[in-house]
Design a protein around this motif. Structure first.
Motif, PDB file in Angstrom:
ATOM      1  N   ALA A  30       7.055  -3.016 -17.532  1.00 54.52           N
ATOM      2  CA  ALA A  30       7.292  -1.769 -16.804  1.00 54.52           C
ATOM      3  C   ALA A  30       8.615  -1.209 -17.309  1.00 54.52           C
ATOM      4  N   SER A  31       9.409  -0.600 -16.423  1.00 55.51           N
ATOM      5  CA  SER A  31      10.706  -0.089 -16.891  1.00 55.51           C
ATOM      6  C   SER A  31      11.548  -1.245 -17.436  1.00 55.51           C
ATOM      7  N   SER A  79      -3.908   4.638  -9.515  1.00 54.75           N
ATOM      8  CA  SER A  79      -3.640   3.311 -10.063  1.00 54.75           C
ATOM      9  C   SER A  79      -4.904   2.457 -10.000  1.00 54.75           C
ATOM     10  N   PRO A  80      -5.160   1.685 -11.068  1.00 55.48           N
ATOM     11  CA  PRO A  80      -6.315   0.789 -11.057  1.00 55.48           C
ATOM     12  C   PRO A  80      -6.077  -0.487 -10.258  1.00 55.48           C
ATOM     13  N   GLU A  81      -4.893  -0.627  -9.661  1.00 53.46           N
ATOM     14  CA  GLU A  81      -4.583  -1.827  -8.890  1.00 53.46           C
ATOM     15  C   GLU A  81      -5.466  -1.899  -7.644  1.00 53.46           C
ATOM     16  N   PRO A  82      -5.854  -3.096  -7.215  1.00 50.97           N
ATOM     17  CA  PRO A  82      -6.729  -3.217  -6.037  1.00 50.97           C
ATOM     18  C   PRO A  82      -5.988  -2.868  -4.750  1.00 50.97           C
ATOM     19  N   PRO A  83      -6.603  -2.052  -3.855  1.00 46.20           N
ATOM     20  CA  PRO A  83      -5.952  -1.736  -2.579  1.00 46.20           C
ATOM     21  C   PRO A  83      -5.853  -2.951  -1.668  1.00 46.20           C
ATOM     22  N   GLY A  84      -6.778  -3.882  -1.810  1.00 42.25           N
ATOM     23  CA  GLY A  84      -6.731  -5.094  -0.995  1.00 42.25           C
ATOM     24  C   GLY A  84      -7.327  -4.874   0.383  1.00 42.25           C
ATOM     25  N   TYR A 134       4.409   3.667  -9.120  1.00 40.07           N
ATOM     26  CA  TYR A 134       5.138   2.420  -8.937  1.00 40.07           C
ATOM     27  C   TYR A 134       4.627   1.337  -9.900  1.00 40.07           C
ATOM     28  N   GLY A 135       5.542   0.719 -10.633  1.00 41.87           N
ATOM     29  CA  GLY A 135       5.158  -0.372 -11.540  1.00 41.87           C
ATOM     30  C   GLY A 135       4.436   0.095 -12.789  1.00 41.87           C
ATOM     31  N   ARG A 148       0.816  -1.212   0.000  1.00 41.55           N
ATOM     32  CA  ARG A 148       0.000   0.000   0.000  1.00 41.55           C
ATOM     33  C   ARG A 148       0.854   1.268   0.000  1.00 41.55           C
ATOM     34  N   ARG A 149       1.983   1.215   0.705  1.00 43.06           N
ATOM     35  CA  ARG A 149       2.844   2.393   0.801  1.00 43.06           C
ATOM     36  C   ARG A 149       3.385   2.811  -0.568  1.00 43.06           C
ATOM     37  N   LYS A 150       3.609   1.807  -1.439  1.00 41.51           N
ATOM     38  CA  LYS A 150       4.224   2.089  -2.731  1.00 41.51           C
ATOM     39  C   LYS A 150       3.247   2.646  -3.762  1.00 41.51           C
ATOM     40  N   ARG A 151       1.948   2.589  -3.456  1.00 42.37           N
ATOM     41  CA  ARG A 151       0.960   2.907  -4.489  1.00 42.37           C
ATOM     42  C   ARG A 151      -0.011   4.007  -4.079  1.00 42.37           C
TER      43      ARG A 151
END
Ligand code: MN
Length: 249
Positions: A43-44, A15-20, A98-99, A7-10
């Motif tokens: 990614a990179s 971001s459309p990623e799920p927070p969980g 991130y990512g 969570r800290r990284k996002r």
């Protein structure tokens, strides 16, 4: 909390990623195992993320070259932060942060530990398990490398593992990443995934463009993917009216 680092990284507003779930559910099976997935992540750097469900989260390893079903190969697998269970089937575009890049669900299925105690195996740095996916099957092992004196090249100590296929009916001298490159969710490639979402961010704010010189092949691949996604969108634009026409009686 198990997902603190994740969570800290996002920034989930971007971001459309799920927070969980901050308090993950208990494990489904006392014996361990459950969902497994591999996400191909442009990614990179292009890499593959192995996810194994354990204690309500997804144990995660980033594999630069991807899994190999050739038992003679040892693939570097960097142990990264736990991901939420919902992440396991995520496929889409991370526009920034991130990512940043494109995530494809490359394989999915179930995994079964070949050990009695997964936590103990993780501490020991030797986890044997069976995969039952679409592309990856049979017996595998994750072995932690010593990490001593290799922090610079391989990241923080203890994070470098090797993913190795055991010799069995499901091993062979096939480059599985090249042989089966597409999404198990949609059968599409990166360009299809990108084209399915708003590609505006990629023309106005390409996350890896500034790193082109360093990232090399990944930046080139991304540029190709953006081109192809744009072409898919153009084709759709011209075919849509035709599809709307009524069939002659
Ligand atoms: Mn990744």
């Amino acid at each position: 909390m198990p997902l603190d680092e994740y969570r800290r990284k996002r920034d989930f507003s971007k971001s459309p990623e799920p927070p969980g779930d901050p308090a993950p559910r208990r494990p489904r099976s006392p014996k361990g195992g459950g969902f497994f997935g591999v996400q191909k992540h442009l990614a990179s750097h292009l890499h593959y993320d192995l996810r194994l469900e354990h204690d309500g989260v997804l144990l995660s390893w980033a594999i630069p070259k991807g899994p190999s079903i050739d038992h003679r190969d040892k693939r570097l697998a960097m142990h990264v932060e736990d991901h939420p269970l919902e992440y396991g089937t995520f496929e889409g575009v991370i526009p920034q942060g991130y990512g940043a890049g494109i995530v494809m669900l490359w394989d999915r299925g179930t995994w079964t530990p070949e050990v009695d105690d997964v936590d103990q195996a993780l501490r020991k740095g030797d986890l044997k398990f069976t995969l039952d996916g679409y592309k990856l099957k049979g017996s595998w092992v994750l072995v932690r490398t010593s990490g001593r004196g290799s922090a610079g090249a391989r990241g923080p100590d203890g994070r470098a593992w090797l993913l190795i296929k055991h010799r069995d009916d499901w091993s062979g001298p096939i480059d599985i990443a090249t042989f089966a490159p597409l999404s198990v969710a949609t059968e599409g490639d990166f360009a299809d995934i990108l084209a399915a979402e708003a590609p505006d961010v990629w023309t106005s704010n390409r996350p890896t463009a500034g790193r082109a010189a360093k990232a090399g092949s990944s930046a080139k691949l991304l540029a190709e993917v953006v081109e192809r996604a744009a072409a898919i969108r153009r084709d759709r634009g011209t075919t849509t009216p035709r599809r709307r026409q009524r069939k002659p009686p």
